[in-house]
Design a protein around this motif. Sequence first.
Motif, PDB file in Angstrom:
ATOM      1  N   MET A   1       0.848  -1.162   0.000  1.00 21.08           N
ATOM      2  CA  MET A   1       0.000   0.000   0.000  1.00 21.08           C
ATOM      3  C   MET A   1       0.901   1.234   0.000  1.00 21.08           C
ATOM      4  SD  MET A   1      -3.166   1.132   2.470  1.00 21.08           S
ATOM      5  CE  MET A   1      -2.410   0.563   3.945  1.00 21.08           C
ATOM      6  N   VAL A   2       0.499   2.224  -0.780  1.00 19.90           N
ATOM      7  CA  VAL A   2       1.224   3.490  -0.852  1.00 19.90           C
ATOM      8  C   VAL A   2       0.285   4.606  -0.404  1.00 19.90           C
ATOM      9  CG1 VAL A   2       2.360   5.122  -2.386  1.00 19.90           C
ATOM     10  CG2 VAL A   2       2.726   2.689  -2.699  1.00 19.90           C
ATOM     11  N   ARG A   3       0.771   5.430   0.507  1.00 21.29           N
ATOM     12  CA  ARG A   3      -0.013   6.554   1.020  1.00 21.29           C
ATOM     13  C   ARG A   3       0.404   7.808   0.271  1.00 21.29           C
ATOM     14  NH1 ARG A   3       1.492   9.971   4.875  1.00 21.29           N
ATOM     15  NH2 ARG A   3       3.155   8.609   5.580  1.00 21.29           N
ATOM     16  N   THR A   4      -0.593   8.559  -0.238  1.00 20.58           N
ATOM     17  CA  THR A   4      -0.310   9.776  -0.991  1.00 20.58           C
ATOM     18  C   THR A   4      -1.350  10.839  -0.702  1.00 20.58           C
ATOM     19  OG1 THR A   4       0.172  10.640  -3.202  1.00 20.58           O
ATOM     20  CG2 THR A   4      -1.591   9.015  -3.034  1.00 20.58           C
ATOM     21  N   GLY A  23       4.487  -2.303   5.995  1.00 27.08           N
ATOM     22  CA  GLY A  23       4.445  -2.488   4.554  1.00 27.08           C
ATOM     23  C   GLY A  23       3.889  -1.313   3.788  1.00 27.08           C
ATOM     24  N   CYS A  24       3.497  -0.245   4.469  1.00 25.94           N
ATOM     25  CA  CYS A  24       2.940   0.941   3.819  1.00 25.94           C
ATOM     26  C   CYS A  24       4.067   1.946   3.574  1.00 25.94           C
ATOM     27  CB  CYS A  24       1.871   1.576   4.702  1.00 25.94           C
ATOM     28  SG  CYS A  24       1.129   3.056   4.002  1.00 25.94           S
ATOM     29  N   SER A  42       6.632  -1.033  -9.786  1.00 26.72           N
ATOM     30  CA  SER A  42       7.362  -1.719  -8.715  1.00 26.72           C
ATOM     31  C   SER A  42       6.878  -3.152  -8.536  1.00 26.72           C
ATOM     32  CB  SER A  42       7.204  -0.960  -7.401  1.00 26.72           C
ATOM     33  OG  SER A  42       7.721   0.334  -7.514  1.00 26.72           O
ATOM     34  N   LEU A  43       5.565  -3.356  -8.585  1.00 24.12           N
ATOM     35  CA  LEU A  43       5.024  -4.713  -8.445  1.00 24.12           C
ATOM     36  C   LEU A  43       5.465  -5.593  -9.607  1.00 24.12           C
ATOM     37  CD1 LEU A  43       1.443  -3.835  -7.186  1.00 24.12           C
ATOM     38  CD2 LEU A  43       3.293  -4.864  -5.852  1.00 24.12           C
ATOM     39  N   GLN A  59       8.900  -2.740  -2.438  1.00 27.82           N
ATOM     40  CA  GLN A  59       9.197  -1.559  -1.637  1.00 27.82           C
ATOM     41  C   GLN A  59      10.547  -0.961  -2.037  1.00 27.82           C
ATOM     42  OE1 GLN A  59       8.074  -4.462  -0.278  1.00 27.82           O
ATOM     43  NE2 GLN A  59       6.502  -4.032   1.235  1.00 27.82           N
ATOM     44  N   GLU A  60      11.532  -1.827  -2.321  1.00 29.69           N
ATOM     45  CA  GLU A  60      12.844  -1.341  -2.751  1.00 29.69           C
ATOM     46  C   GLU A  60      12.759  -0.667  -4.112  1.00 29.69           C
ATOM     47  OE1 GLU A  60      15.635  -4.638  -0.514  1.00 29.69           O
ATOM     48  OE2 GLU A  60      14.665  -5.179  -2.399  1.00 29.69           O
ATOM     49  N   PHE A  61      12.003  -1.261  -5.022  1.00 29.43           N
ATOM     50  CA  PHE A  61      11.822  -0.654  -6.336  1.00 29.43           C
ATOM     51  C   PHE A  61      11.092   0.680  -6.224  1.00 29.43           C
ATOM     52  CE2 PHE A  61      12.387  -5.068  -7.862  1.00 29.43           C
ATOM     53  CZ  PHE A  61      13.404  -4.846  -8.784  1.00 29.43           C
TER      54      PHE A  61
END
Length: 72
Positions: A1-4, A23-24, A42-43, A59-61
């Motif tokens: 999950m990405v918070r924006t 993991g966020c 990234s995925l 997450q690294e990507f």
Amino acid sequence: MVRTSRTGAGETVVDLPEVDISGCLASGSLSAPRARIALQLSLNAEKQAQSAGKSLTWQEFFARIAALSVIR
């Protein structure tokens, strides 16, 4: 999950323990549409790395993409 943020301007502050679950990631200076595309890339990159026998995570990507300079 990405918070924006969906406000159109400004950065999303990273490492907020009261907001970020495990993991966020925060999108930093990426807008919501750019963060979505970066997450998709990234995925896919993680899937390609795993099929090649490498142990990189999405997450690294994503962190590498978020650190790139903004092209306007």
